[in-house]
Write a protein that holds these residues in place. Structure first.
Motif, PDB file in Angstrom:
ATOM      1  N   LEU A   1       0.823  -1.214   0.000  1.00  0.00           N
ATOM      2  CA  LEU A   1       0.000   0.000   0.000  1.00  0.00           C
ATOM      3  C   LEU A   1       0.853   1.257   0.000  1.00  0.00           C
ATOM      4  N   ASP A   2       1.974   1.223   0.697  1.00  0.00           N
ATOM      5  CA  ASP A   2       2.853   2.385   0.734  1.00  0.00           C
ATOM      6  C   ASP A   2       3.446   2.666  -0.646  1.00  0.00           C
ATOM      7  N   ALA A   3       3.715   1.613  -1.412  1.00  0.00           N
ATOM      8  CA  ALA A   3       4.215   1.805  -2.781  1.00  0.00           C
ATOM      9  C   ALA A   3       3.186   2.565  -3.618  1.00  0.00           C
ATOM     10  N   ALA A   4       1.909   2.230  -3.458  1.00  0.00           N
ATOM     11  CA  ALA A   4       0.855   2.945  -4.188  1.00  0.00           C
ATOM     12  C   ALA A   4       0.755   4.388  -3.708  1.00  0.00           C
ATOM     13  N   ARG A   5       0.833   4.573  -2.404  1.00  0.00           N
ATOM     14  CA  ARG A   5       0.747   5.916  -1.823  1.00  0.00           C
ATOM     15  C   ARG A   5       1.878   6.815  -2.312  1.00  0.00           C
ATOM     16  N   ARG A   6       3.047   6.248  -2.542  1.00  0.00           N
ATOM     17  CA  ARG A   6       4.217   7.019  -2.951  1.00  0.00           C
ATOM     18  C   ARG A   6       4.258   7.307  -4.456  1.00  0.00           C
ATOM     19  N   SER A   7       3.348   6.761  -5.213  1.00  0.00           N
ATOM     20  CA  SER A   7       3.413   6.933  -6.669  1.00  0.00           C
ATOM     21  C   SER A   7       3.209   8.398  -7.059  1.00  0.00           C
ATOM     22  N   PRO A   8       3.739   8.788  -8.208  1.00  0.00           N
ATOM     23  CA  PRO A   8       3.588  10.174  -8.649  1.00  0.00           C
ATOM     24  C   PRO A   8       2.149  10.484  -9.068  1.00  0.00           C
ATOM     25  N   SER A   9       1.821  11.764  -9.024  1.00  0.00           N
ATOM     26  CA  SER A   9       0.493  12.206  -9.453  1.00  0.00           C
ATOM     27  C   SER A   9       0.592  13.617 -10.028  1.00  0.00           C
ATOM     28  N   SER A  10      -0.377  13.980 -10.850  1.00  0.00           N
ATOM     29  CA  SER A  10      -0.422  15.313 -11.449  1.00  0.00           C
ATOM     30  C   SER A  10      -0.366  16.370 -10.363  1.00  0.00           C
ATOM     31  N   ARG A  11       0.585  17.272 -10.494  1.00  0.00           N
ATOM     32  CA  ARG A  11       0.741  18.378  -9.550  1.00  0.00           C
ATOM     33  C   ARG A  11       0.821  17.910  -8.096  1.00  0.00           C
ATOM     34  N   ASN A  12       1.239  16.679  -7.902  1.00  0.00           N
ATOM     35  CA  ASN A  12       1.349  16.070  -6.579  1.00  0.00           C
ATOM     36  C   ASN A  12       0.034  16.157  -5.799  1.00  0.00           C
ATOM     37  N   THR A  13      -1.085  16.013  -6.512  1.00  0.00           N
ATOM     38  CA  THR A  13      -2.397  16.113  -5.869  1.00  0.00           C
ATOM     39  C   THR A  13      -2.749  14.881  -5.040  1.00  0.00           C
ATOM     40  N   GLN A  14      -2.139  13.740  -5.363  1.00  0.00           N
ATOM     41  CA  GLN A  14      -2.412  12.497  -4.625  1.00  0.00           C
ATOM     42  C   GLN A  14      -3.922  12.298  -4.468  1.00  0.00           C
ATOM     43  N   PRO A  15      -4.640  12.161  -5.579  1.00  0.00           N
ATOM     44  CA  PRO A  15      -6.109  12.194  -5.542  1.00  0.00           C
ATOM     45  C   PRO A  15      -6.783  10.928  -5.031  1.00  0.00           C
ATOM     46  N   TRP A  16      -6.030   9.959  -4.629  1.00  0.00           N
ATOM     47  CA  TRP A  16      -6.582   8.654  -4.280  1.00  0.00           C
ATOM     48  C   TRP A  16      -6.759   8.456  -2.788  1.00  0.00           C
ATOM     49  N   ASP A  17      -7.641   7.547  -2.488  1.00  0.00           N
ATOM     50  CA  ASP A  17      -7.745   6.941  -1.164  1.00  0.00           C
ATOM     51  C   ASP A  17      -7.858   5.452  -1.430  1.00  0.00           C
ATOM     52  N   PHE A  18      -7.382   4.647  -0.513  1.00  0.00           N
ATOM     53  CA  PHE A  18      -7.418   3.195  -0.670  1.00  0.00           C
ATOM     54  C   PHE A  18      -8.218   2.602   0.476  1.00  0.00           C
ATOM     55  N   VAL A  19      -9.144   1.728   0.149  1.00  0.00           N
ATOM     56  CA  VAL A  19      -9.875   0.981   1.163  1.00  0.00           C
ATOM     57  C   VAL A  19      -9.441  -0.477   1.017  1.00  0.00           C
ATOM     58  N   VAL A  20      -8.875  -1.025   2.080  1.00  0.00           N
ATOM     59  CA  VAL A  20      -8.366  -2.395   2.073  1.00  0.00           C
ATOM     60  C   VAL A  20      -9.389  -3.302   2.736  1.00  0.00           C
ATOM     61  N   VAL A  21      -9.739  -4.369   2.045  1.00  0.00           N
ATOM     62  CA  VAL A  21     -10.723  -5.324   2.560  1.00  0.00           C
ATOM     63  C   VAL A  21     -10.036  -6.683   2.689  1.00  0.00           C
TER      64      VAL A  21
END
Length: 169
Positions: A30-50
């Motif tokens: 999950l941390d690898a996904a969180r660290r991924s690049p994004s447009s203008r560093n907006t980090q527009p995602w949230d992750f729900v783990v089930v």
């Protein structure tokens, strides 16, 4: 695993062993996904783990091609804003986060497979995300039932020279 080995070994895995992913490994993925690049560093995602089996079984019904979610060790729902900020490239950003997650999983011997989400209302009911968000897709994770990940020998891809053009097409 070396990065090139993870790239060569990563494949869609839809049948999983019945064993959990250690919490530290899941957090690393999950941390690898969180660290991924994004447009203008907006980090527009949230992750729900089930990870709860009954919850995974219900989540598998949000799309006709998501049956593998039911038997996964964990599934990550990628949640995104319905109205992205101007200039945001949400699908590109989510794609980068997905690939980072999948490569980190492969590095740890964990298989992955994606699924779309057709029933947004059911996804919202199950995952509890706000009305101004949607569930872009699901990434199921688990140890491959047919044995460990290893480099794919018979690659079903277009030939390198058919895909790569130098300087001009």
């Amino acid at each position: 695993m070396e990065t090139t080995d993870a790239l060569a070994s990563r494949r869609n895995v839809r049948k999983y062993e019945d064993r959990p992913i250690p919490a530290a490994d899941l957090d690393e993925i999950l941390d690898a996904a969180r660290r991924s690049p994004s447009s203008r560093n907006t980090q527009p995602w949230d992750f729900v783990v089930v990870t709860e089996r009954a919850h995974l079984e219900r989540l598998a019904t949000v799309w006709r091609g998501a049956g593998h979610v039911a038997s996964s060790a964990a599934t990550v729902a990628f949640i995104a804003p319905r109205e992205p900020a101007e200039g945001m490239r949400i699908e590109y950003d989510l794609g980068q986060a997905t690939m980072c997650l999948m490569l980190a999983a492969a590095d740890l011997g964990v298989g992955t497979a994606h699924a779309a989400v057709g029933d947004q209302e059911l996804a919202r009911e199950l995952l509890g995300f706000p009305e101004d968000r949607y569930c872009a897709y699901l990434i199921a994770l688990g140890y491959p039932a047919d044995g460990p990940l290893r480099p794919v020998r018979k690659l079903d891809r277009r030939a390198f020279d058919d895909v790569v053009h130098r300087e001009r097409w």
